[in-house]
Every structure is written in C-alpha cells, then in structure tokens.
Design a protein around this motif. Structure first.
Motif, PDB file in Angstrom:
ATOM      1  N   ARG A 123       0.849  -1.190   0.000  1.00 21.95           N
ATOM      2  CA  ARG A 123       0.000   0.000   0.000  1.00 21.95           C
ATOM      3  C   ARG A 123       0.880   1.234   0.000  1.00 21.95           C
ATOM      4  NH1 ARG A 123      -2.827   2.819   4.362  1.00 21.95           N
ATOM      5  NH2 ARG A 123      -4.668   3.900   3.528  1.00 21.95           N
ATOM      6  N   VAL A 124       0.624   2.160  -0.945  1.00 21.82           N
ATOM      7  CA  VAL A 124       1.469   3.345  -1.135  1.00 21.82           C
ATOM      8  C   VAL A 124       0.638   4.594  -0.853  1.00 21.82           C
ATOM      9  CG1 VAL A 124       2.969   4.606  -2.708  1.00 21.82           C
ATOM     10  CG2 VAL A 124       2.777   2.114  -2.903  1.00 21.82           C
ATOM     11  N   ILE A 125       1.166   5.458   0.017  1.00 21.15           N
ATOM     12  CA  ILE A 125       0.524   6.726   0.347  1.00 21.15           C
ATOM     13  C   ILE A 125       1.488   7.858  -0.004  1.00 21.15           C
ATOM     14  CG2 ILE A 125      -0.499   8.154   2.158  1.00 21.15           C
ATOM     15  CD1 ILE A 125      -1.248   5.668   3.645  1.00 21.15           C
ATOM     16  N   GLU A 126       0.983   8.876  -0.661  1.00 18.64           N
ATOM     17  CA  GLU A 126       1.784  10.014  -1.102  1.00 18.64           C
ATOM     18  C   GLU A 126       1.567  11.204  -0.178  1.00 18.64           C
ATOM     19  OE1 GLU A 126       1.680  11.373  -5.346  1.00 18.64           O
ATOM     20  OE2 GLU A 126       0.797  13.157  -4.422  1.00 18.64           O
ATOM     21  N   GLY A 183      -2.121  11.255   1.066  1.00 20.06           N
ATOM     22  CA  GLY A 183      -2.221  11.334   2.507  1.00 20.06           C
ATOM     23  C   GLY A 183      -2.273  12.764   2.999  1.00 20.06           C
ATOM     24  N   ALA A 184      -2.766  12.941   4.211  1.00 19.73           N
ATOM     25  CA  ALA A 184      -2.887  14.272   4.801  1.00 19.73           C
ATOM     26  C   ALA A 184      -1.580  14.658   5.478  1.00 19.73           C
ATOM     27  CB  ALA A 184      -4.029  14.305   5.806  1.00 19.73           C
ATOM     28  N   VAL A 185      -1.224  15.936   5.362  1.00 14.72           N
ATOM     29  CA  VAL A 185      -0.001  16.473   5.958  1.00 14.72           C
ATOM     30  C   VAL A 185      -0.364  17.612   6.890  1.00 14.72           C
ATOM     31  CG1 VAL A 185       2.186  17.643   5.515  1.00 14.72           C
ATOM     32  CG2 VAL A 185       1.432  15.810   3.997  1.00 14.72           C
ATOM     33  N   ARG A 186       0.154  17.543   8.105  1.00 12.83           N
ATOM     34  CA  ARG A 186      -0.009  18.635   9.062  1.00 12.83           C
ATOM     35  C   ARG A 186       1.353  19.271   9.258  1.00 12.83           C
ATOM     36  NH1 ARG A 186      -2.753  16.268  12.697  1.00 12.83           N
ATOM     37  NH2 ARG A 186      -0.999  15.413  13.885  1.00 12.83           N
ATOM     38  N   TRP A 187       1.451  20.549   8.902  1.00  9.86           N
ATOM     39  CA  TRP A 187       2.726  21.261   8.963  1.00  9.86           C
ATOM     40  C   TRP A 187       2.803  22.005  10.284  1.00  9.86           C
ATOM     41  CZ3 TRP A 187       4.448  25.729   5.196  1.00  9.86           C
ATOM     42  CH2 TRP A 187       5.794  26.023   5.443  1.00  9.86           C
TER      43      TRP A 187
END
Length: 332
Positions: A131-134, A290-294
């Motif tokens: 499974r690949v998440i970007e 995927g979700a990113v939180r900075w």
C-alpha cells in the motif's frame, strides 16, 4: 522544476491585470514564454511606470526572481512579469511522474523521496500488493540531478528528511496523517545510527555547485561529526570510537537494506531484491494522497530568541532599572 507542473493562479488575456473571484480551471501546453519589461521614469518620490512602454523578450524559462527587484536598467526598463502562451487544445496528461531518488526502510515501512520534487511516499509492505501513500511536503523543489538531492532515514515513528540546507522531521500518526516540522536550517551528509541522527563533516575545503552562484569554494567543517541532541541542536562528537563507527556506516541515499536482507533501490523506480536474488519492481503509480499537518513554531515566542526579539521590537525593549520603572509608571 523539470517536467509537468501545476500552477494555481489566474490566466488573463493581454498584459493588463484583471481579477476574478470565480476563475475557471484551465489546462494546456506552454508554447512560448516572454519576459515583460516596462520603462520607468524618476519622479519626486521614486520611480513611476510609463504607460504604453511594455516590451516583450522571448526566453526559454522564467527568471528565478525579479518580482521584488527594484533595479532599473540603463535604458530605463525593468522586468515586471512574464507572458505565457498556452495552447488549451493541446492538453498533456495530468498524471504526475514520481522519480524515486532516496529510500530508507524500518521493518515493514519503506519511505521513498522524490529526486527533485517535495513528494514523499510511504510504502506499507505488510499488504500484498504494498500500500502506497503520497505526502506532499512543505519543502522546496530542488534542481534535478543525476543522483539524489535529499536523504531519508526511517524509524518506527516516521522518518527524517535531510539535505545540504535543512533537516525535517516527519511523524506518522495512527490515522496516517504525517506531521512535518523543520528542525533546523543547516544540513549536510547525514547518517542515522541507533535512533540518533548525525551529520558527517568534510574537513577539507572543496568546490561545490551553488544554485545561486555556480561553482563556489566551501571551507572545511570545524567538526568531523555532530549529533542531534534532545534540544534538537547539532553538537560536536569528540569520542574517536563513535566518530569511526558512525562514519563507517555512510552509504548511498538511493539504497537501503531491510532487517530481512532485502535490498531496496530507488533509481527512478523502486525495486526490491530478496536474499535469494529475486528482484521485483514496486508499483508506485497506484497510490493515494495522505494528509499532511505542517507544524510551524513561532520563533518570536521562543525564549531562545528573546535577545533577538528585543532588538527588533518597536518601541525597543529597554531593560535598565530606570527604564523599567518608567514603563511601569502610569504617570509617565
């Protein structure tokens, strides 16, 4: 960047600016790029653009920077923008191309960094197929080179992303969200040993290709090895045994070995070679976003920067006893 790009903005007809609060999405192929220059004249309080004096110069690519450049050439002209001819009938494929440049593995988790773009992939090998998440990271786009521009160092919680200029920490939460934080604005050749991140220094001067100046002389580092401490500062390592052990574990950023002996290679594509010699290519195209939180800490609120904040504050912060008393007195 090289290759296909996606820009968010507004396309306008002509050189003049028109705004729209309900602009439609437009895709096409760039046919021509021209630099827009306009003549300026000196007035009492500075300079002023002269209407009707725009000129166009065809270029291969847009300048790196000119929007805030106040320089006016000898003929009175300065760059003010670019004009792009877009063929909306010749639309290229929108599928982005991921070029694997760096790889690191920790157990079933494989992290792959694009060679140039700020795109990080998490490959979960516990499922078949993997499974690949970007994740799209808040990093810069680096000029594409023959090898990697960044390194990845995986651990059980996520990974470190390092380059010549900075170090980022990426923590993967239980829901798959990636929390990204810039640790420092210095970097170099990095090594990850026993859960600790090291920077290996180069003691001799060298010539290095700088993105702004081309070939420049870089002086040697003051320390052969530094380690990231609990305060997230790189501090020198003085122990000769540690220096020898850590520097011996340097390796290419585009290869990694798993605990099961599998060899991972990130050379444009991602491949895995088992201990028995069987080699397979991992399909990275079938991936989800995927979700990113900075996480962006406020440097102005950091106590470590209090002395700097005091110097740049207005009105200036005065720390003398008389000044403090004056600031507290309502009559003054």
């Amino acid at each position: 960047m090289a290759g296909r790009v996606e820009l968010t903005g507004t396309l306008v007809v002509g050189i003049g600016w028109t705004s729209s609060n309900n602009a439609a999405r437009v895709r096409g192929r760039v046919q021509r790029v021209r630099l827009v220059e306009q003549r300026f004249e000196h007035v009492e309080r500075g300079i002023r653009a002269v209407d009707g004096t725009e000129r166009l110069t065809e270029v291969e690519s847009t300048p790196h920077r000119f929007w805030s450049d106040p320089v006016v050439e000898e003929d009175g002209y300065r760059a003010t923008g670019v004009l792009v001819d877009l063929d909306v009938h010749d639309v290229p494929t929108a599928k982005p191309e991921f070029v694997a440049g760096a790889v690191s593995v920790d157990g079933p988790d494989v992290w792959v960094m694009d060679r140039s773009d700020p795109v990080l992939l998490h490959v979960d090998t516990r499922s078949t197929p993997p499974r690949v998440i970007e994740y799209l990271l808040p990093l810069t786009i680096e000029p594409p080179v023959d090898q990697w521009t960044r390194r990845a160092h995986a651990d059980r919680d996520g990974c470190w992303i390092t380059s010549r200029y900075e170090v980022f920490r990426c923590d993967r939460d239980d829901d798959g969200t990636l929390t990204v934080e810039r640790v420092c604005t210095e970097g170099g050749t990095s090594v990850h040993v026993d859960g600790r991140l090291f920077l290996v220094g180069h003691m001799r001067p060298a010539l290095r290709d700088d993105p702004r100046y081309g070939a420049v002389r870089i002086e040697g580092d003051a320390h052969r090895l530094r380690v990231l401490d609990a305060e997230r500062h790189f501090v020198p390592v003085e122990d000769p045994a540690t220096i020898s052990a850590v520097t011996a574990q340097r390796h290419r950023a585009d290869s990694a070995r798993g605990v099961d002996g599998t060899e991972w290679k990130a050379m444009g594509m991602l491949t895995a070679q088992s201990p028995d010699g069987t080699r397979r290519r991992i399909d990275l195209d079938a991936r989800t976003r995927g979700a990113v939180r900075w996480f962006r800490p406020d440097p102005l609120a950091d106590p470590a920067n209090a002395d700097i904040v005091a110097r740049i504050s207005f009105p200036p912060v005065r720390t003398g006893p008389e000044n403090l008393a004056a600031q507290r007195s309502p009559e003054r």
